[in-house]
Design a protein around this motif. Structure first.
Motif, mmCIF file in Angstrom:
data_model
loop_
_atom_site.group_PDB
_atom_site.id
_atom_site.type_symbol
_atom_site.label_atom_id
_atom_site.label_comp_id
_atom_site.label_asym_id
_atom_site.label_seq_id
_atom_site.Cartn_x
_atom_site.Cartn_y
_atom_site.Cartn_z
ATOM 1 N N THR A 24 -5.976 47.519 -37.083
ATOM 2 C CA THR A 24 -5.282 47.317 -38.351
ATOM 3 C C THR A 24 -6.232 46.619 -39.313
ATOM 4 O O THR A 24 -6.796 45.575 -38.998
ATOM 5 C CB THR A 24 -4.020 46.460 -38.157
ATOM 6 N N LEU A 25 -6.423 47.201 -40.468
ATOM 7 C CA LEU A 25 -7.344 46.646 -41.454
ATOM 8 C C LEU A 25 -6.641 45.658 -42.375
ATOM 9 O O LEU A 25 -5.412 45.622 -42.431
ATOM 10 C CB LEU A 25 -7.944 47.770 -42.306
ATOM 11 N N LYS A 26 -7.455 44.903 -43.087
ATOM 12 C CA LYS A 26 -6.951 43.956 -44.079
ATOM 13 C C LYS A 26 -6.025 44.658 -45.077
ATOM 14 O O LYS A 26 -5.028 44.094 -45.520
ATOM 15 C CB LYS A 26 -8.170 43.400 -44.822
ATOM 16 N N SER A 27 -6.364 45.888 -45.411
ATOM 17 C CA SER A 27 -5.577 46.664 -46.371
ATOM 18 C C SER A 27 -4.258 47.149 -45.779
ATOM 19 O O SER A 27 -3.430 47.721 -46.484
ATOM 20 C CB SER A 27 -6.395 47.888 -46.807
ATOM 21 N N TYR A 33 -11.544 53.287 -36.193
ATOM 22 C CA TYR A 33 -12.825 52.617 -35.925
ATOM 23 C C TYR A 33 -12.871 51.295 -36.673
ATOM 24 O O TYR A 33 -12.144 51.094 -37.659
ATOM 25 C CB TYR A 33 -14.011 53.512 -36.293
ATOM 26 N N PHE A 34 -13.693 50.398 -36.186
ATOM 27 C CA PHE A 34 -13.813 49.091 -36.819
ATOM 28 C C PHE A 34 -15.236 48.593 -36.667
ATOM 29 O O PHE A 34 -15.887 48.838 -35.648
ATOM 30 C CB PHE A 34 -12.843 48.082 -36.184
ATOM 31 N N PHE A 35 -15.704 47.898 -37.683
ATOM 32 C CA PHE A 35 -17.055 47.348 -37.676
ATOM 33 C C PHE A 35 -16.933 45.837 -37.776
ATOM 34 O O PHE A 35 -16.544 45.313 -38.821
ATOM 35 C CB PHE A 35 -17.817 47.916 -38.882
ATOM 36 N N ASN A 36 -17.208 45.138 -36.679
ATOM 37 C CA ASN A 36 -17.088 43.675 -36.668
ATOM 38 C C ASN A 36 -18.483 43.030 -36.651
ATOM 39 O O ASN A 36 -19.051 42.774 -35.590
ATOM 40 C CB ASN A 36 -16.272 43.237 -35.452
ATOM 41 N N ASP A 124 -22.949 41.580 -48.241
ATOM 42 C CA ASP A 124 -21.763 41.383 -47.395
ATOM 43 C C ASP A 124 -21.764 42.389 -46.253
ATOM 44 O O ASP A 124 -22.720 43.152 -46.103
ATOM 45 C CB ASP A 124 -20.498 41.493 -48.259
ATOM 46 N N ASP A 125 -20.689 42.408 -45.464
ATOM 47 C CA ASP A 125 -20.681 43.283 -44.291
ATOM 48 C C ASP A 125 -20.132 44.683 -44.575
ATOM 49 O O ASP A 125 -20.812 45.677 -44.381
ATOM 50 C CB ASP A 125 -19.950 42.618 -43.103
ATOM 51 N N VAL A 126 -18.869 44.730 -45.016
ATOM 52 C CA VAL A 126 -18.175 46.019 -45.122
ATOM 53 C C VAL A 126 -17.362 46.077 -46.416
ATOM 54 O O VAL A 126 -16.817 45.062 -46.845
ATOM 55 C CB VAL A 126 -17.163 46.157 -43.946
ATOM 56 N N ILE A 127 -17.287 47.239 -47.028
ATOM 57 C CA ILE A 127 -16.312 47.428 -48.104
ATOM 58 C C ILE A 127 -15.299 48.469 -47.653
ATOM 59 O O ILE A 127 -15.666 49.568 -47.224
ATOM 60 C CB ILE A 127 -16.966 47.903 -49.417
ATOM 61 N N THR A 128 -14.018 48.086 -47.708
ATOM 62 C CA THR A 128 -12.953 49.050 -47.439
ATOM 63 C C THR A 128 -12.243 49.327 -48.768
ATOM 64 O O THR A 128 -12.527 50.303 -49.448
ATOM 65 C CB THR A 128 -11.951 48.512 -46.387
ATOM 66 N N ALA A 129 -11.332 48.415 -49.153
ATOM 67 C CA ALA A 129 -10.609 48.598 -50.410
ATOM 68 C C ALA A 129 -11.248 47.807 -51.555
ATOM 69 O O ALA A 129 -10.815 47.897 -52.701
ATOM 70 C CB ALA A 129 -9.151 48.201 -50.239
ATOM 71 N N GLY A 130 -12.239 46.991 -51.239
ATOM 72 C CA GLY A 130 -12.972 46.274 -52.284
ATOM 73 C C GLY A 130 -12.446 44.885 -52.611
ATOM 74 O O GLY A 130 -12.954 44.226 -53.519
ATOM 75 N N THR A 131 -11.430 44.413 -51.873
ATOM 76 C CA THR A 131 -10.822 43.108 -52.174
ATOM 77 C C THR A 131 -11.825 41.964 -52.010
ATOM 78 O O THR A 131 -11.942 41.094 -52.893
ATOM 79 C CB THR A 131 -9.620 42.853 -51.243
ATOM 80 N N ALA A 132 -12.537 41.954 -50.880
ATOM 81 C CA ALA A 132 -13.469 40.860 -50.610
ATOM 82 C C ALA A 132 -14.563 40.804 -51.679
ATOM 83 O O ALA A 132 -14.923 39.726 -52.165
ATOM 84 C CB ALA A 132 -14.094 41.039 -49.224
ATOM 85 N N ILE A 133 -15.062 41.971 -52.081
ATOM 86 C CA ILE A 133 -16.130 42.023 -53.084
ATOM 87 C C ILE A 133 -15.630 41.510 -54.432
ATOM 88 O O ILE A 133 -16.326 40.795 -55.147
ATOM 89 C CB ILE A 133 -16.666 43.479 -53.221
ATOM 90 N N ASP A 155 -20.344 51.354 -45.630
ATOM 91 C CA ASP A 155 -19.439 51.820 -46.681
ATOM 92 C C ASP A 155 -18.413 52.713 -46.003
ATOM 93 O O ASP A 155 -18.744 53.810 -45.543
ATOM 94 C CB ASP A 155 -20.252 52.599 -47.722
ATOM 95 N N ARG A 156 -17.165 52.247 -45.934
ATOM 96 C CA ARG A 156 -16.132 53.026 -45.244
ATOM 97 C C ARG A 156 -15.654 54.215 -46.089
ATOM 98 O O ARG A 156 -14.861 55.024 -45.616
ATOM 99 C CB ARG A 156 -14.962 52.116 -44.860
ATOM 100 N N GLN A 157 -16.126 54.306 -47.322
ATOM 101 C CA GLN A 157 -15.832 55.439 -48.225
ATOM 102 C C GLN A 157 -14.343 55.720 -48.336
ATOM 103 O O GLN A 157 -13.899 56.865 -48.253
ATOM 104 C CB GLN A 157 -16.586 56.687 -47.745
HETATM 105 P P1 OMP Z 1 -11.889 45.013 -48.272
HETATM 106 O O1 OMP Z 1 -11.744 43.595 -48.758
HETATM 107 O O2 OMP Z 1 -10.593 45.774 -48.240
HETATM 108 O O3 OMP Z 1 -12.974 45.770 -48.997
HETATM 109 O O4 OMP Z 1 -12.281 44.955 -46.741
HETATM 110 C C1 OMP Z 1 -13.522 44.432 -46.335
HETATM 111 C C2 OMP Z 1 -13.298 43.336 -45.324
HETATM 112 O O5 OMP Z 1 -12.431 43.796 -44.289
HETATM 113 C C3 OMP Z 1 -14.532 42.926 -44.615
HETATM 114 O O6 OMP Z 1 -15.226 41.922 -45.299
HETATM 115 C C4 OMP Z 1 -13.978 42.475 -43.274
HETATM 116 O O7 OMP Z 1 -13.461 41.171 -43.356
HETATM 117 C C5 OMP Z 1 -12.846 43.429 -42.988
HETATM 118 N N1 OMP Z 1 -13.203 44.661 -42.208
HETATM 119 C C6 OMP Z 1 -14.281 44.677 -41.346
HETATM 120 O O8 OMP Z 1 -14.930 43.672 -41.095
HETATM 121 N N2 OMP Z 1 -14.657 45.851 -40.732
HETATM 122 C C7 OMP Z 1 -13.993 47.020 -40.903
HETATM 123 O O9 OMP Z 1 -14.389 48.054 -40.327
HETATM 124 C C8 OMP Z 1 -12.871 47.010 -41.749
HETATM 125 C C9 OMP Z 1 -12.456 45.825 -42.355
HETATM 126 C C10 OMP Z 1 -11.167 45.838 -43.051
HETATM 127 O O10 OMP Z 1 -10.278 45.048 -42.659
HETATM 128 O O11 OMP Z 1 -11.005 46.709 -43.923
#
Ligand code: OMP
Length: 214
Positions: A24-27, A33-36, A124-133, A155-157
């Motif tokens: 389950t993602l933050k979104s 799949y997940f990238f930790n 940073d590590d990952v962009i999903t929905a862009g909230t963290a950025i 980039d989870r695209q």
């Molecule tokens: P957004 O803020 O939605 O762009 O999600 C990015 C953040 O989600 C990352 O900084 C992580 O904290 C977390 N995340 C991962 O680390 N790896 C993933 O594969 C997916 C996420 C995620 O929750 O979307």
């Protein structure tokens, strides 16, 4: 996919950073799949990770004044990248990070390291929905600095708020380029050719069809 990108995916799988299953993602999206990045947790991992980030950054040709690693996960990444830029590319780059807690003694302020000014490369590590950025961007803007680019591992695209990808939205809203070591498309290309992990391909492709961008 370039050789170093395949090598990066193999490195992430080997270290348990890139996993396949149900997450389950933050979104709120359920992802196969997940990238930790937190599991890059040894000295040798950080040294290697820093080299991948530095190589992608140098490859991009984007000019910048300072690396900024937002708390928490951006901090070791920006640090490792700064070290690799120095050790492997002869670039002695200032870097800084923020603390999440307010501090009322000592050096004061919420930023540690070099000044956050001029052209900023956000790491940073990952962009999903862009909230963290977007949260990190508020810090850049509050300091009157300008965003040059964003450097991430994956980039989870995925779609952001609308039909554009989260990255396309960031590029549009902040007039900055986003550089990633690998993207979801690279992960899919990897799965197609890999006998051990091929079984995950249908679910990852289905996920891309639902949440990915064209
Ligand atoms: P957004 O803020 O939605 O762009 O999600 C990015 C953040 O989600 C990352 O900084 C992580 O904290 C977390 N995340 C991962 O680390 N790896 C993933 O594969 C997916 C996420 C995620 O929750 O979307």
């Amino acid at each position: 996919m370039k050789a170093y990108q395949k090598e990066f995916i193999e490195f992430a799988i080997e270290r348990g950073v890139l996993k396949f299953g149900e997450f389950t993602l933050k979104s709120g999206r359920t992802s196969p799949y997940f990238f930790n990045a937190g599991l890059f947790n040894k000295g040798s991992d950080l040294a290697r990770l820093g080299r991948f980030y530095a190589a992608a950054l140098v490859d991009s040709g984007i000019s910048f004044d300072v690396l900024f690693g937002p708390a928490y996960k951006g901090i070791p990444i920006a640090t490792a990248t700064a070290v690799a830029l120095y050790d492997h590319h002869q670039q002695d780059t200032p870097y800084c990070f923020n603390r999440k807690e307010k501090k009322d003694h000592g050096e004061g302020g919420n930023l540690v390291g070099s000044a956050l000014e001029g052209k900023v490369m956000l790491v940073d590590d990952v962009i999903t929905a862009g909230t963290a950025i977007r949260e990190a961007m508020e810090i850049v803007q509050a300091n009157g600095a300008e965003l040059s680019g964003v450097l991430i591992a994956l980039d989870r695209q995925e779609k952001g708020k609308g039909e554009l990808s989260a990255i396309q939205e960031v590029e549009r809203d902040f007039n900055a380029q986003v550089v990633s070591i690998v993207s979801l498309n690279d992960v899919i290309t990897f799965l197609k050719d890999d006998d051990t992990f091929k079984e995950y391909l249908p679910k990852v492709e289905a996920y891309r069809a639902e949440f990915g961008v064209a």
